[in-house]
Design a protein around this motif. Structure first.
Motif, PDB file in Angstrom:
ATOM      1  N   VAL A 292      43.187   6.862  82.136  1.00 42.71           N
ATOM      2  CA  VAL A 292      43.069   7.889  83.005  1.00 42.71           C
ATOM      3  C   VAL A 292      42.739   9.325  82.373  1.00 42.71           C
ATOM      4  O   VAL A 292      42.129  10.102  82.906  1.00 42.71           O
ATOM      5  N   THR A 293      43.828   9.312  81.134  1.00 43.41           N
ATOM      6  CA  THR A 293      43.635  10.812  80.642  1.00 43.41           C
ATOM      7  C   THR A 293      42.430  10.824  79.940  1.00 43.41           C
ATOM      8  O   THR A 293      41.648  11.910  79.997  1.00 43.41           O
ATOM      9  N   THR A 294      42.011   9.920  79.281  1.00 45.17           N
ATOM     10  CA  THR A 294      40.682   9.884  78.371  1.00 45.17           C
ATOM     11  C   THR A 294      39.468   9.964  79.146  1.00 45.17           C
ATOM     12  O   THR A 294      38.458  10.909  78.939  1.00 45.17           O
ATOM     13  N   TYR A 295      39.519   9.265  80.337  1.00 44.99           N
ATOM     14  CA  TYR A 295      38.133   9.412  81.229  1.00 44.99           C
ATOM     15  C   TYR A 295      38.125  10.926  81.568  1.00 44.99           C
ATOM     16  O   TYR A 295      37.152  11.435  81.843  1.00 44.99           O
ATOM     17  N   ALA A 296      39.275  11.105  82.283  1.00 43.70           N
ATOM     18  CA  ALA A 296      39.279  12.526  82.863  1.00 43.70           C
ATOM     19  C   ALA A 296      38.875  13.477  81.971  1.00 43.70           C
ATOM     20  O   ALA A 296      38.120  14.601  82.030  1.00 43.70           O
ATOM     21  N   ALA A 297      39.567  13.660  80.517  1.00 45.23           N
ATOM     22  CA  ALA A 297      38.939  14.475  79.499  1.00 45.23           C
ATOM     23  C   ALA A 297      37.595  14.367  79.200  1.00 45.23           C
ATOM     24  O   ALA A 297      36.987  15.432  79.026  1.00 45.23           O
ATOM     25  N   GLN A 298      37.060  13.230  79.019  1.00 45.20           N
ATOM     26  CA  GLN A 298      35.654  12.856  78.588  1.00 45.20           C
ATOM     27  C   GLN A 298      34.713  13.767  79.928  1.00 45.20           C
ATOM     28  O   GLN A 298      33.737  14.194  79.691  1.00 45.20           O
ATOM     29  N   GLY A 299      35.188  13.519  81.078  1.00 44.11           N
ATOM     30  CA  GLY A 299      34.476  14.142  82.257  1.00 44.11           C
ATOM     31  C   GLY A 299      34.481  15.609  82.209  1.00 44.11           C
ATOM     32  O   GLY A 299      33.257  16.260  82.335  1.00 44.11           O
ATOM     33  N   ILE A 300      35.585  16.200  82.001  1.00 45.09           N
ATOM     34  CA  ILE A 300      35.582  17.556  81.688  1.00 45.09           C
ATOM     35  C   ILE A 300      34.860  18.149  80.497  1.00 45.09           C
ATOM     36  O   ILE A 300      34.127  19.029  80.534  1.00 45.09           O
ATOM     37  N   SER A 301      34.944  17.270  79.505  1.00 50.17           N
ATOM     38  CA  SER A 301      34.159  17.993  78.300  1.00 50.17           C
ATOM     39  C   SER A 301      32.759  17.723  78.338  1.00 50.17           C
ATOM     40  O   SER A 301      32.009  18.911  78.107  1.00 50.17           O
ATOM     41  N   SER A 302      32.262  16.667  79.055  1.00 52.60           N
ATOM     42  CA  SER A 302      30.636  16.773  79.396  1.00 52.60           C
ATOM     43  C   SER A 302      30.404  17.650  80.389  1.00 52.60           C
ATOM     44  O   SER A 302      29.306  18.521  80.264  1.00 52.60           O
ATOM     45  N   GLY A 303      31.143  17.845  81.261  1.00 52.36           N
ATOM     46  CA  GLY A 303      30.901  18.986  82.392  1.00 52.36           C
ATOM     47  C   GLY A 303      30.863  20.364  81.767  1.00 52.36           C
ATOM     48  O   GLY A 303      29.849  21.215  82.238  1.00 52.36           O
ATOM     49  N   VAL A 304      31.910  20.690  81.009  1.00 49.16           N
ATOM     50  CA  VAL A 304      31.685  22.167  80.334  1.00 49.16           C
ATOM     51  C   VAL A 304      30.705  22.294  79.394  1.00 49.16           C
ATOM     52  O   VAL A 304      29.798  23.032  79.213  1.00 49.16           O
ATOM     53  N   ASN A 305      30.320  21.118  78.522  1.00 53.32           N
ATOM     54  CA  ASN A 305      29.009  21.103  77.632  1.00 53.32           C
ATOM     55  C   ASN A 305      28.026  21.380  78.402  1.00 53.32           C
ATOM     56  O   ASN A 305      26.818  22.233  77.824  1.00 53.32           O
ATOM     57  N   ALA A 306      27.987  20.664  79.443  1.00 52.60           N
ATOM     58  CA  ALA A 306      26.645  20.810  80.336  1.00 52.60           C
ATOM     59  C   ALA A 306      26.267  22.294  80.838  1.00 52.60           C
ATOM     60  O   ALA A 306      25.345  22.711  80.739  1.00 52.60           O
ATOM     61  N   ILE A 307      27.646  22.944  81.376  1.00 53.05           N
ATOM     62  CA  ILE A 307      27.533  24.207  81.917  1.00 53.05           C
ATOM     63  C   ILE A 307      27.213  25.298  80.740  1.00 53.05           C
ATOM     64  O   ILE A 307      26.525  26.153  80.974  1.00 53.05           O
ATOM     65  N   PHE A 308      27.719  24.936  79.413  1.00 51.32           N
ATOM     66  CA  PHE A 308      27.444  25.880  78.433  1.00 51.32           C
ATOM     67  C   PHE A 308      25.887  25.892  78.266  1.00 51.32           C
ATOM     68  O   PHE A 308      25.328  26.998  77.805  1.00 51.32           O
ATOM     69  N   GLY A 309      25.180  24.880  78.566  1.00 53.44           N
ATOM     70  CA  GLY A 309      23.647  24.810  78.559  1.00 53.44           C
ATOM     71  C   GLY A 309      23.044  25.641  79.501  1.00 53.44           C
ATOM     72  O   GLY A 309      21.645  26.105  79.184  1.00 53.44           O
ATOM     73  N   ILE A 310      23.669  25.738  80.501  1.00 55.29           N
ATOM     74  CA  ILE A 310      22.914  26.714  81.718  1.00 55.29           C
ATOM     75  C   ILE A 310      23.595  28.001  81.857  1.00 55.29           C
ATOM     76  O   ILE A 310      22.925  28.968  81.906  1.00 55.29           O
ATOM     77  N   ALA A 311      24.892  28.126  81.885  1.00 60.91           N
ATOM     78  CA  ALA A 311      25.486  29.559  82.086  1.00 60.91           C
ATOM     79  C   ALA A 311      26.682  29.473  81.364  1.00 60.91           C
ATOM     80  O   ALA A 311      27.830  29.063  81.598  1.00 60.91           O
TER      81      ALA A 311
ATOM     82  N   GLY B 223      47.203  17.154  78.736  1.00 58.77           N
ATOM     83  CA  GLY B 223      46.818  16.336  77.668  1.00 58.77           C
ATOM     84  C   GLY B 223      45.099  15.953  77.887  1.00 58.77           C
ATOM     85  O   GLY B 223      44.469  15.405  76.882  1.00 58.77           O
ATOM     86  N   LEU B 224      44.497  16.821  78.380  1.00 62.19           N
ATOM     87  CA  LEU B 224      43.166  16.571  78.969  1.00 62.19           C
ATOM     88  C   LEU B 224      42.088  17.334  77.749  1.00 62.19           C
ATOM     89  O   LEU B 224      40.972  17.288  77.614  1.00 62.19           O
ATOM     90  N   HIS B 225      42.921  18.040  77.096  1.00 60.42           N
ATOM     91  CA  HIS B 225      42.167  19.004  76.027  1.00 60.42           C
ATOM     92  C   HIS B 225      41.691  17.964  74.948  1.00 60.42           C
ATOM     93  O   HIS B 225      40.892  18.197  73.953  1.00 60.42           O
ATOM     94  N   TRP B 226      42.313  16.775  74.647  1.00 60.64           N
ATOM     95  CA  TRP B 226      41.749  15.845  73.709  1.00 60.64           C
ATOM     96  C   TRP B 226      40.464  15.603  73.801  1.00 60.64           C
ATOM     97  O   TRP B 226      39.865  14.907  72.854  1.00 60.64           O
ATOM     98  N   GLY B 227      39.805  15.602  75.099  1.00 56.28           N
ATOM     99  CA  GLY B 227      38.427  15.259  75.177  1.00 56.28           C
ATOM    100  C   GLY B 227      37.420  16.271  74.737  1.00 56.28           C
ATOM    101  O   GLY B 227      36.182  15.767  74.270  1.00 56.28           O
ATOM    102  N   LEU B 228      38.059  17.447  74.415  1.00 54.82           N
ATOM    103  CA  LEU B 228      37.320  18.437  74.081  1.00 54.82           C
ATOM    104  C   LEU B 228      37.364  18.647  72.377  1.00 54.82           C
ATOM    105  O   LEU B 228      36.478  19.184  71.773  1.00 54.82           O
ATOM    106  N   VAL B 229      38.601  18.338  71.846  1.00 58.55           N
ATOM    107  CA  VAL B 229      38.813  18.529  70.646  1.00 58.55           C
ATOM    108  C   VAL B 229      37.731  17.701  69.627  1.00 58.55           C
ATOM    109  O   VAL B 229      37.319  18.367  68.766  1.00 58.55           O
ATOM    110  N   PRO B 230      37.493  16.705  69.854  1.00 61.89           N
ATOM    111  CA  PRO B 230      36.644  15.690  69.238  1.00 61.89           C
ATOM    112  C   PRO B 230      35.040  16.323  69.062  1.00 61.89           C
ATOM    113  O   PRO B 230      34.391  16.500  67.963  1.00 61.89           O
TER     114      PRO B 230
END
Length: 636
Positions: free
Chosen positions: A266-285, A304-311
């Motif tokens: 649950v934590t990993t998938y949520a973190a990965q989703g947040i990571s993907s979303g933030v990265n996508a937004i960085f490319g746009i705005a 513990g969702l920051h672990w998706g962004l650390v890698p």
């Protein structure tokens, strides 16, 4: 009642109601031990009423109510030591309960972190000093001295789940050593190694998605909560002959794989989703992505969702030499430290000030915010929100300038050199400064102003200290609850219509058994302290508060009749046990609509529970009153 032996009293009450086997459940409110008996005919009411410390006995609402007064939490705690009837340990009776799930969540997290706050603050300062030592060349990071000191500073944070396992086990009333075993499995080196490989992992043929549980908070708290329920179930169904070893055996056997296969995914998938979303937004705005990271980084860390962004950050640093994800983090971290600094300056509570001051220092210098997040900002709520607000604005500014760190560092003032090579460093400094200014200013001017822990040394009565004089909180509020004549004014805790205590629809109060006082039918839901003193009782249901003044007056504010049955619904506590309050300070907020819809009388009772120890307690309120108007005159 100070000479009462509460262990003996608990034993005597249990015996006189027919023994533990005759009690189906035991709870308590602000003044009464509430027992549900299988057979009330087995209880000797007359004998119980003669016990030292018992005021009276009532039988109402299917409950056998033993009225004890302000010391009922102590009797209840002793009852828990001699029986299996009670269901709380870690100050559960005195922990405030908010009127919504979020407030309860914050209270839960704060209570679990409370015992480890000072070690966290100390370790955080040690990390800050080590960071300074390496930055200024006083100590080489490759030296053995540094390695040893770094281990001393990092161990508490790395193995945080194991420490929280102990406090969570006390909070949920479960075996703390079993909890530590579960936490130990989560941070076991081979499990960490499996998570680091990124390769598929299976348990008994079932896929397991692993995450890094070091320094995590929520997973172990959830695990211990589940453990408490599993242990109680196993204790009921397993035979006595094998219970002692089979309960921990089965608990560990079930809980470790269960947590790894549920919390991790649950934590990993949520973190990965947040990571993907933030990265996508960085490319746009980029500014929007910076606002999200700057505002919610500390929230991500909490779950513990920051672990998706650390890698992603590590990969960026490895492949391109910098990571844009790191740019907004300075604003996120330092804004929380700034909010805590404002609390350290603004609060009148010595205890809170001390945690806030040391914690903000480690936050600014080393980026270690656990002490201030869990010991200051999150429990007080508003500083945490203001820190988020500062992070949003500051993170947006930093990201708009393309700022990024070219090394993997903890966001802090000492880490600023890592941000000079990429992007607009000026905008990074501006964004960070704006974040700090917003969080500090909002907290300083609009954050909660806690009461002093001690009385003012300036005002005295015959050499005895008198509580500090509060500012007027309504047109009729008094400047002080004490005068130089030995008379104490006990103020109305709420605006409304005063009624004689004899007219209150509760026999314990109306009979005067709890002491002299007055009833007030509230016109709003804001409840204020009637005297200056120390909160001795703060019910977890939020409906009752006992406050003792420096002159020895013990005032009880009981919001509504039988509202304990609401279980905290509709009530928000603004104070905790042990806190110092001034006359006129807000102590609770109640939603009158919730109480009315549930069919309960909201009449608020104000009584002086130690009336018999005082010279006189005279009700003076009548008709319409404002909060802060004199309600009782007490001669000490």
């Amino acid at each position: 009642m100070g000479s009462v032996n509460y262990r003996t009293l608990a034993e005597d009450i249990l015996q006189e109601v027919g023994g533990e086997q005759n009690v189906t459940s035991a709870t308590h409110c602000a003044t009464r031990l509430r027992l549900k008996l299988r057979d009330e005919s087995k209880a000797d009411k007359a004998a119980i009423e003669k016990l030292p410390g018992v005021i009276t006995v009532m039988q109402a609402g299917g409950q056998y109510q033993v009225v004890i007064g302000n010391n009922v939490p102590t009797v209840y705690a002793e009852l828990g030591k001699i029986s299996k009837l009670t269901d709380d340990r870690l100050a559960g009776a005195d922990a405030p309960a908010g009127g919504n799930i979020f407030n309860r969540f914050i209270d839960l997290i704060s209570s679990i972190f409370q015992p480890v706050l000072w070690p966290l603050a100390g370790a955080g300062l040690l990390k800050a000093f080590l960071s300074m030592a390496t930055q200024f060349g006083w100590l080489a990071a490759e030296s053995q001295t540094y390695v040893i000191l770094a281990a001393a500073a990092d161990a508490l944070f790395y193995f945080l789940p194991m420490f929280l396992a102990i406090t969570a086990a006390k909070r949920f009333r479960t075996n703390q050593f079993t909890s530590m075993a579960i936490a130990g499995a989560l941070v076991y080196p081979s499990i960490i190694a499996l998570a680091a490989t990124g390769e598929p992992v299976a348990f008994a043929g079932l896929p397991v998605v692993l995450m890094n549980y070091t320094s995590s908070v929520i997973p172990i708290i959830v695990a211990v909560w589940l453990q408490s329920h599993l242990e109680r179930f196993l204790a009921k169904v397993l035979p006595d002959a094998i219970r002692n070893f089979s309960v921990p055996l089965l608990t560990i056997l079930v809980m470790v794989p269960l947590v790894l296969m549920t919390v991790g995914p649950v934590t990993t998938y949520a973190a990965q989703g947040i990571s993907s979303g933030v990265n996508a937004i960085f490319g746009i705005a980029p500014w929007l992505a910076g606002a999200i990271l700057g505002g919610f980084w500390q929230v991500f860390v909490l779950f513990g969702l920051h672990w998706g962004l650390v890698p992603v950050m590590v990969n960026d640093l490895t492949t391109q030499g910098y990571s844009l994800l790191t740019g907004p983090l300075l604003a996120a971290v330092l804004s929380q430290a700034a909010a805590a600094l404002a609390v350290a300056i603004r609060s009148h509570s010595d205890a809170r000030r001390e945690v806030a001051a040391t914690g903000s220092l480690s936050g600014f210098l080393a980026g270690i915010t656990e002490p201030v997040i869990y010991g200051v900002n999150l429990p007080l709520k508003k500083p945490f929100y203001f820190g988020i607000a500062g992070g949003v604005v500051g993170g947006a500014i930093a990201a708009a300038g393309g700022s990024a760190a070219n090394a993997f560092v903890f966001p802090s003032l000492l880490a600023l050199p890592a941000y000079t090579a990429v992007g607009n460093f000026t905008l990074q400094l501006i964004g960070t400064a704006v974040a700090v200014a917003i969080a500090f200013t909002l907290t300083f001017f609009f954050g909660p102003r806690e009461s002093a822990d001690a009385v003012s040394p300036a005002a005295t009565t015959g050499g005895a200290p008198v509580p500090a004089v509060p500012g007027a909180t309504s047109g009729a509020a008094q400047a002080s609850t004490a005068t130089l004549t030995g008379v104490v004014d006990v103020l109305s805790p709420v605006a409304g219509r005063a009624v004689p205590l004899a007219d209150v629809q509760d026999k314990v109060f109306s009979s005067g058994a709890m002491g002299q006082g007055v009833g007030i039918v509230p016109s709003d839901g804001r409840i204020y302290s009637p005297i200056t003193g120390t909160v001795q009782v703060a019910m977890k249901t939020g409906h009752a508060y006992g406050i003792k003044s420096a002159e020895g007056v013990e005032a009880l504010v009981h919001i509504g009749i039988d509202t304990v049955k609401l279980g905290g619904r509709g009530f928000t506590a603004e104070v905790t046990r042990g806190q110092q309050v001034r006359a006129g300070d807000l102590i609770a907020v109640v939603d009158p609509d919730v109480v009315a819809e549930a069919g309960y009388d909201l009449t608020t009772v104000l009584v002086v529970t130690n009336t018999k120890e005082l010279t006189a307690v005279v009700p003076v309120a009548s008709g319409t009153v404002a909060h802060g108007d004199p309600a009782l005159t007490v001669q000490v």
